[in-house]
Scaffold this active site. Structure first.
Site, short mmCIF file in Angstrom:
data_model
loop_
_atom_site.label_atom_id
_atom_site.label_comp_id
_atom_site.label_asym_id
_atom_site.label_seq_id
_atom_site.Cartn_x
_atom_site.Cartn_y
_atom_site.Cartn_z
N PHE A 183 0.83 -1.20 0.00
CA PHE A 183 0.00 0.00 0.00
C PHE A 183 0.87 1.25 0.00
O PHE A 183 2.06 1.23 0.35
CB PHE A 183 -0.96 0.01 1.19
CG PHE A 183 -0.30 0.17 2.53
CD1 PHE A 183 -0.13 1.43 3.10
CD2 PHE A 183 0.16 -0.93 3.24
CE1 PHE A 183 0.48 1.58 4.34
CE2 PHE A 183 0.76 -0.80 4.48
CZ PHE A 183 0.93 0.47 5.03
N CYS A 184 0.26 2.36 -0.43
CA CYS A 184 0.92 3.66 -0.44
C CYS A 184 -0.18 4.72 -0.37
O CYS A 184 -1.33 4.40 -0.05
CB CYS A 184 1.79 3.83 -1.68
SG CYS A 184 0.87 3.76 -3.24
N THR A 185 0.14 5.95 -0.68
CA THR A 185 -0.84 7.04 -0.54
C THR A 185 -2.03 6.87 -1.47
O THR A 185 -3.18 6.84 -1.05
CB THR A 185 -0.17 8.40 -0.80
OG1 THR A 185 0.98 8.52 0.03
CG2 THR A 185 -1.14 9.54 -0.51
#
Length: 275
Positions: A183-185
């Site tokens: 996951f990331c922004t």
């Protein structure tokens, strides 16, 4: 009453043959609508962060989706009381996010993704639908993770995304037999990370569809602590997609802005920038 500013974030991995020809088109459209922010055009796709009035954003999205390449691009929205960008920039780059590995080839398909609602259910029950333990893998830089992340996430403390391939390879055995959710922004880095991990032999890896921001939008802050760092003047958003509020320094009682809270001294609990 002042109308709110609408902030949008979007990306799509899609082959763009002539980014130089596209640049003036995007710049002219944004200037005509008084939009501010940043658009990255690369051979492997587009990444954009823009802010403006509701009408201007709606007109831009219609214009963008009229291009067959971006007809299905997903848009994430949030609102703010002030314009978080100073100007409009349209940049040409080699990669949407630098990994220094072979470019994403959209024609070969995306990495498997997990919807925010499904991920929340997995985290609620402690395993995926096949009974395998779920491991959250943060693909962001260390200073972003310090603002907030999922509970019990794996954080390799990288300083830049190009470090990810080497560090994940060195921890391969620890991830064996588990379902990995990167996951990331907003989804760019975790999608690229998941594709890379597939290519090097990880057999159960997913990307969080839409990243943290879409997770906040659809399920709120369950299993997440802190806020989500964003690369504009808002600094960070909470689970309601609202800008984070200043906090009071326990030493001098000054109001410390979200950006000032990232200073090394404040993180270490020694002093704030106002002390």
């Amino acid at each position: 009453m002042q109308s709110p500013i609408i902030n949008i974030a979007a990306y799509k991995f899609i082959s763009i043959d002539d980014t130089a020809a596209d640049k003036p088109r995007f710049l002219d459209q944004c200037n005509a609508l008084a939009l501010k922010g940043t658009i990255l055009l690369t051979p492997e796709g587009i990444n954009l962060f823009l802010a403006g009035t509701r009408t201007a954003i709606d007109v831009f999205v219609l214009w963008l989706r009229a291009d067959a390449r971006f007809a299905d691009i997903e848009i994430k929205e949030s609102a703010s009381t002030e314009q978080p960008f100073n100007k409009i920039l349209v940049k040409l780059k080699a990669e949407i996010i630098t990994m220094k590995m072979p470019l994403i080839q959209p024609e070969k398909g995306r990495a498997p993704s997990v919807l925010p609602t499904t991920l929340k259910r997995w985290l609620d029950q402690g395993h995926d639908d096949a009974g395998k333990p779920v491991v959250m893998l943060d693909t962001r830089n260390a200073f972003e993770v310090d603002v907030g992340t999922f509970d019990q996430t794996i954080d390799y403390r990288i300083d830049k995304f190009s470090e990810f391939p080497a560090v994940v390879a060195s921890h391969r055995e620890a991830l064996a037999g588990k379902t990995i959710v990167t996951f990331c922004t907003g989804g760019i880095r975790c999608e690229k990370a998941a594709i890379h991990m597939q290519e090097v032999g990880f057999d159960s890896v997913y990307q969080l569809d839409g990243g943290i921001l879409k997770y906040f939008e659809e399920v709120g802050g369950a299993h997440y602590h802190g806020d989500c760092f964003v690369f504009d003047q808002r600094t960070a958003l909470n689970a309601q997609l609202a800008p984070s509020l200043p906090v009071q320094c326990p030493a001098c009682t000054a109001q410390v802005s979200p950006r000032e809270q990232l200073s090394a001294e404040f993180v270490a609990g020694e002093r704030c920038p106002h002390c």
